[in-house]
Design a protein around this motif. Structure first.
Motif, mmCIF file in Angstrom:
data_model
loop_
_atom_site.group_PDB
_atom_site.id
_atom_site.type_symbol
_atom_site.label_atom_id
_atom_site.label_comp_id
_atom_site.label_asym_id
_atom_site.label_seq_id
_atom_site.Cartn_x
_atom_site.Cartn_y
_atom_site.Cartn_z
ATOM 1 N N LEU A 39 12.390 28.860 23.215
ATOM 2 C CA LEU A 39 12.119 27.932 22.119
ATOM 3 C C LEU A 39 12.922 26.647 22.312
ATOM 4 O O LEU A 39 13.970 26.648 22.961
ATOM 5 C CB LEU A 39 12.493 28.593 20.796
ATOM 6 C CG LEU A 39 11.813 29.929 20.497
ATOM 7 C CD1 LEU A 39 12.385 30.548 19.238
ATOM 8 C CD2 LEU A 39 10.311 29.754 20.390
ATOM 9 N N ASP A 40 12.449 25.572 21.709
ATOM 10 C CA ASP A 40 13.159 24.287 21.808
ATOM 11 C C ASP A 40 14.590 24.398 21.286
ATOM 12 O O ASP A 40 15.512 23.825 21.866
ATOM 13 C CB ASP A 40 12.417 23.195 21.035
ATOM 14 C CG ASP A 40 11.172 22.711 21.755
ATOM 15 O OD1 ASP A 40 11.104 22.874 22.991
ATOM 16 O OD2 ASP A 40 10.276 22.180 21.082
ATOM 17 N N ILE A 41 14.771 25.118 20.202
ATOM 18 C CA ILE A 41 16.116 25.267 19.637
ATOM 19 C C ILE A 41 17.056 25.954 20.628
ATOM 20 O O ILE A 41 18.246 25.631 20.704
ATOM 21 C CB ILE A 41 16.084 26.004 18.267
ATOM 22 C CG1 ILE A 41 17.462 25.961 17.591
ATOM 23 C CG2 ILE A 41 15.633 27.436 18.426
ATOM 24 C CD1 ILE A 41 17.879 24.604 17.145
ATOM 25 N N THR A 43 16.816 25.771 24.000
ATOM 26 C CA THR A 43 17.119 24.783 25.038
ATOM 27 C C THR A 43 18.116 23.751 24.521
ATOM 28 O O THR A 43 19.068 23.393 25.225
ATOM 29 C CB THR A 43 15.825 24.088 25.501
ATOM 30 O OG1 THR A 43 14.879 25.095 25.883
ATOM 31 C CG2 THR A 43 16.078 23.175 26.678
ATOM 32 N N GLN A 44 17.923 23.284 23.294
ATOM 33 C CA GLN A 44 18.844 22.305 22.709
ATOM 34 C C GLN A 44 20.249 22.894 22.551
ATOM 35 O O GLN A 44 21.245 22.242 22.866
ATOM 36 C CB GLN A 44 18.326 21.838 21.350
ATOM 37 C CG GLN A 44 17.064 21.016 21.423
ATOM 38 C CD GLN A 44 16.450 20.788 20.042
ATOM 39 O OE1 GLN A 44 17.049 21.097 19.017
ATOM 40 N NE2 GLN A 44 15.240 20.263 20.027
ATOM 41 N N THR A 47 22.017 23.257 25.885
ATOM 42 C CA THR A 47 22.507 21.953 26.347
ATOM 43 C C THR A 47 23.800 21.586 25.632
ATOM 44 O O THR A 47 24.759 21.128 26.263
ATOM 45 C CB THR A 47 21.431 20.861 26.120
ATOM 46 O OG1 THR A 47 20.238 21.250 26.803
ATOM 47 C CG2 THR A 47 21.887 19.523 26.635
ATOM 48 N N ALA A 53 19.457 22.490 30.726
ATOM 49 C CA ALA A 53 18.253 22.572 29.886
ATOM 50 C C ALA A 53 17.129 23.141 30.742
ATOM 51 O O ALA A 53 16.100 22.509 30.960
ATOM 52 C CB ALA A 53 17.897 21.201 29.342
ATOM 53 N N ALA A 55 14.522 26.292 31.390
ATOM 54 C CA ALA A 55 13.879 27.453 30.775
ATOM 55 C C ALA A 55 14.192 28.730 31.541
ATOM 56 O O ALA A 55 14.343 29.798 30.948
ATOM 57 C CB ALA A 55 12.375 27.232 30.693
#
Length: 134
Positions: A39-41, A43-44, A47, A53, A55
């Motif tokens: 999910l984007d959260i 990856t964020q 980071t 970042a 996958a």
């Protein structure tokens, strides 16, 4: 002291151990599953924690966590799973120390999980009690 000489696990201790272990298993399943897509959260957050970042890095961490959790959940391999999850939690603690996260809410969170993990295993597994009895 051998396993046969260890006092039997009381029903209350057994169920408390199972409940503590279930908390860990459910948390780790959630933690691992959200890293698989990722999910984007995820990856964020990775980071922000100094991880790439990437996958594939998130997926690898998710798979390691899920495999370790499965080993912990199975009675026959629970000791190995507990050791692997402890190492996993140690990596989380080290990551938070490195970036200067708050002590009690972030850095020690992996320690809290480790205490619950080992406490649950101690209460539900005679083999672990025998290890600590010697």
């Amino acid at each position: 002291m051998s396993i046969s000489q260890t006092a039997p696990v009381s029903s209350g201790a057994l169920w408390t151990g199972r409940a503590l272990s279930t908390i860990i298993v459910l948390f780790m399943i959630f933690d691992g599953v959200i890293k698989l897509p990722p999910l984007d959260i995820v990856t964020q957050t990775m980071t922000q924690l100094g991880w790439p970042a990437d996958a594939n890095a998130a997926r690898l961490l998710g798979i390691i966590g899920l495999v370790s959790t499965a080993l912990y959940a199975l009675p026959r391999t629970s000791l190995l799973g507990a050791i692997l999850l402890t190492a996993y939690m140690g990596g989380a603690v080290a990551t938070h120390v490195r970036i200067g996260s708050p002590l009690f809410s972030h850095i020690l969170f992996g320690v809290y999980l480790g205490v619950i993990l080992w406490g649950g295993l101690f209460l539900r597994d005679l083999r672990v009690r025998a290890l600590f009895a010697n």
